[in-house]
Design an enzyme around this catalytic site. Structure first.
Site, short mmCIF file in Angstrom:
data_model
loop_
_atom_site.label_atom_id
_atom_site.label_comp_id
_atom_site.label_asym_id
_atom_site.label_seq_id
_atom_site.Cartn_x
_atom_site.Cartn_y
_atom_site.Cartn_z
N ASN A 189 1.37 7.98 -9.22
CA ASN A 189 1.72 6.64 -8.73
C ASN A 189 1.37 6.48 -7.25
O ASN A 189 2.18 6.03 -6.45
CB ASN A 189 3.21 6.35 -8.98
CG ASN A 189 3.54 4.87 -8.83
OD1 ASN A 189 2.65 4.02 -8.78
ND2 ASN A 189 4.83 4.55 -8.74
N ASN A 225 0.78 5.89 -21.92
CA ASN A 225 1.60 4.68 -21.94
C ASN A 225 2.08 4.33 -23.34
O ASN A 225 2.22 3.16 -23.70
CB ASN A 225 0.82 3.50 -21.33
CG ASN A 225 1.11 3.35 -19.83
OD1 ASN A 225 2.26 3.34 -19.41
ND2 ASN A 225 0.06 3.26 -19.04
N ASP A 253 7.38 7.98 -10.13
CA ASP A 253 8.29 7.58 -11.20
C ASP A 253 8.00 8.35 -12.49
O ASP A 253 8.77 8.29 -13.45
CB ASP A 253 8.24 6.06 -11.45
CG ASP A 253 6.83 5.51 -11.63
OD1 ASP A 253 5.86 6.25 -11.37
OD2 ASP A 253 6.70 4.34 -12.01
N HIS A 254 6.89 9.08 -12.52
CA HIS A 254 6.58 10.03 -13.59
C HIS A 254 6.94 11.44 -13.11
O HIS A 254 7.23 11.65 -11.93
CB HIS A 254 5.09 10.02 -13.92
CG HIS A 254 4.60 8.75 -14.54
ND1 HIS A 254 4.19 8.66 -15.85
CD2 HIS A 254 4.42 7.52 -14.00
CE1 HIS A 254 3.79 7.42 -16.10
NE2 HIS A 254 3.92 6.71 -15.00
N ASP A 301 -1.65 9.97 -18.92
CA ASP A 301 -0.64 8.95 -19.18
C ASP A 301 -1.17 8.03 -20.27
O ASP A 301 -2.06 7.22 -20.03
CB ASP A 301 -0.37 8.19 -17.88
CG ASP A 301 0.65 7.07 -18.06
OD1 ASP A 301 1.14 6.87 -19.19
OD2 ASP A 301 0.94 6.39 -17.06
N GLU A 334 -3.43 7.44 -11.76
CA GLU A 334 -2.93 6.43 -10.81
C GLU A 334 -2.99 6.95 -9.37
O GLU A 334 -2.02 6.88 -8.63
CB GLU A 334 -1.50 5.98 -11.17
CG GLU A 334 -1.47 4.52 -11.55
CD GLU A 334 -0.07 3.94 -11.73
OE1 GLU A 334 0.14 2.82 -11.24
OE2 GLU A 334 0.77 4.59 -12.38
N ASN A 358 0.91 11.71 -13.40
CA ASN A 358 0.70 10.37 -12.86
C ASN A 358 1.48 10.31 -11.55
O ASN A 358 2.71 10.24 -11.55
CB ASN A 358 1.19 9.31 -13.85
CG ASN A 358 0.99 7.90 -13.31
OD1 ASN A 358 1.15 7.64 -12.12
ND2 ASN A 358 0.67 6.96 -14.19
N TYR A 375 -6.02 7.74 -18.16
CA TYR A 375 -4.97 6.79 -17.80
C TYR A 375 -5.15 5.54 -18.66
O TYR A 375 -5.97 4.67 -18.38
CB TYR A 375 -5.02 6.45 -16.32
CG TYR A 375 -3.95 5.47 -15.86
CD1 TYR A 375 -2.67 5.51 -16.39
CD2 TYR A 375 -4.24 4.51 -14.91
CE1 TYR A 375 -1.70 4.63 -15.98
CE2 TYR A 375 -3.27 3.61 -14.49
CZ TYR A 375 -2.00 3.67 -15.03
OH TYR A 375 -1.04 2.78 -14.62
#
EC number: 3.1.11.2
Length: 255
Positions: free
Chosen positions: A9, A152, A246-247, A150, A35, A7, A110
């Site tokens: 981002n 989540n 951030d991943h 991802d 993402e 991911n 995702y």
């Protein structure tokens, strides 16, 4: 064969942090991105870099600009690429992309986050119910399936830095964790846990309070494979030193 799930981002933001230099060094055969937050027409320079590295590339962006979207980069040309899953609201958000090869298929996934509020949590549960049925039908056609991305969701208490304080947080709710367990019980392998049972391995960290430096993270990115592929698994590694997002990426090595 090396398969990476990441991911990023935002592919444009990641590219300013030497993402493509890093990717070249990995020598990955296939890459699932989540993402990406861009339409291919918006990123001609990035498309050129992808092609210079020898990848065929397939993008399934969200209709909303700067939001969601998945991609698959692969040095082996697929026999077929399936864009979306046929569920209108999910496809508008660019969440599922699949590439079919001779003896297996690879999906970049995702899953929605519910962290922004109750309405999105409801949509996340809707996605989970749909995805269960969708994958169940797909596996009748494609027994060798890799679903990378991802999710989540942190599956167990060792997949999150503070399970007690996050007991009511989206991504670690009992209903989400139960869904993940049932998904695995229905014929999938969590490839990282297949090789590594230790705690403190995470794939996402909040940007707040220096969480990454303190390793206060969540493991929400997975390579899940169907059980017929178990004998082909060689290794799985989380790569926390890759800092473009951030991943962090997860690397699957298999025959």
């Amino acid at each position: 064969m090396k398969i990476i799930s990441y991911n990023v981002n935002g592919i444009r933001a990641a590219s300013t942090k030497n993402f493509f230099g890093w990717l070249q060094a990995t020598n990955a055969d296939m890459v699932c991105l989540q993402e990406v937050k861009a339409l291919p027409i918006q990123i001609p320079e990035i498309i050129a870099l992808v092609e210079q590295l020898g990848y065929h590339h397939y993008w399934f962006p969200a209709e909303k600009k700067g939001y969601s979207g998945v991609a698959i980069l692969t040095r082996i040309k697929p026999n077929h690429v399936e864009y979306g899953c046929g569920e209108e609201w999910i496809d508008r958000e660019g969440r599922i992309l699949r590439a079919d090869f001779d003896d297996f298929s690879l999906m970049s996934l995702y899953m929605p986050s519910g962290s922004s509020g109750d309405e999105r949590q409801v949509k996340k549960y809707e996605f989970m119910r749909f995805f269960d049925e969708y994958i169940g039908e797909l596996r009748k056609e494609i027994p060798n399936l890799i679903v990378s991305g991802d999710y989540n969701i942190c599956h167990t208490s060792i997949d999150i830095h503070n399970p007690k304080s996050n007991a009511n947080s989206s991504g670690f709710l009992p209903e989400e964790r139960e869904w993940m367990q049932l998904f695995l019980d229905n014929g999938f392998i969590d490839t990282f846990r297949h090789f590594n049972k230790d705690p403190h391995h995470y794939t996402w960290w909040s940007y707040r309070a220096g969480s990454r430096g303190k390793n206060l993270g969540w493991r929400i990115d997975y390579h899940l494979v169907t059980k017929p592929m178990e004998s082909r698994l060689k290794n799985v590694r989380i790569l926390p030193d890759a800092i473009h997002s951030d991943h962090c990426p997860v690397l699957l090595e298999m025959d």
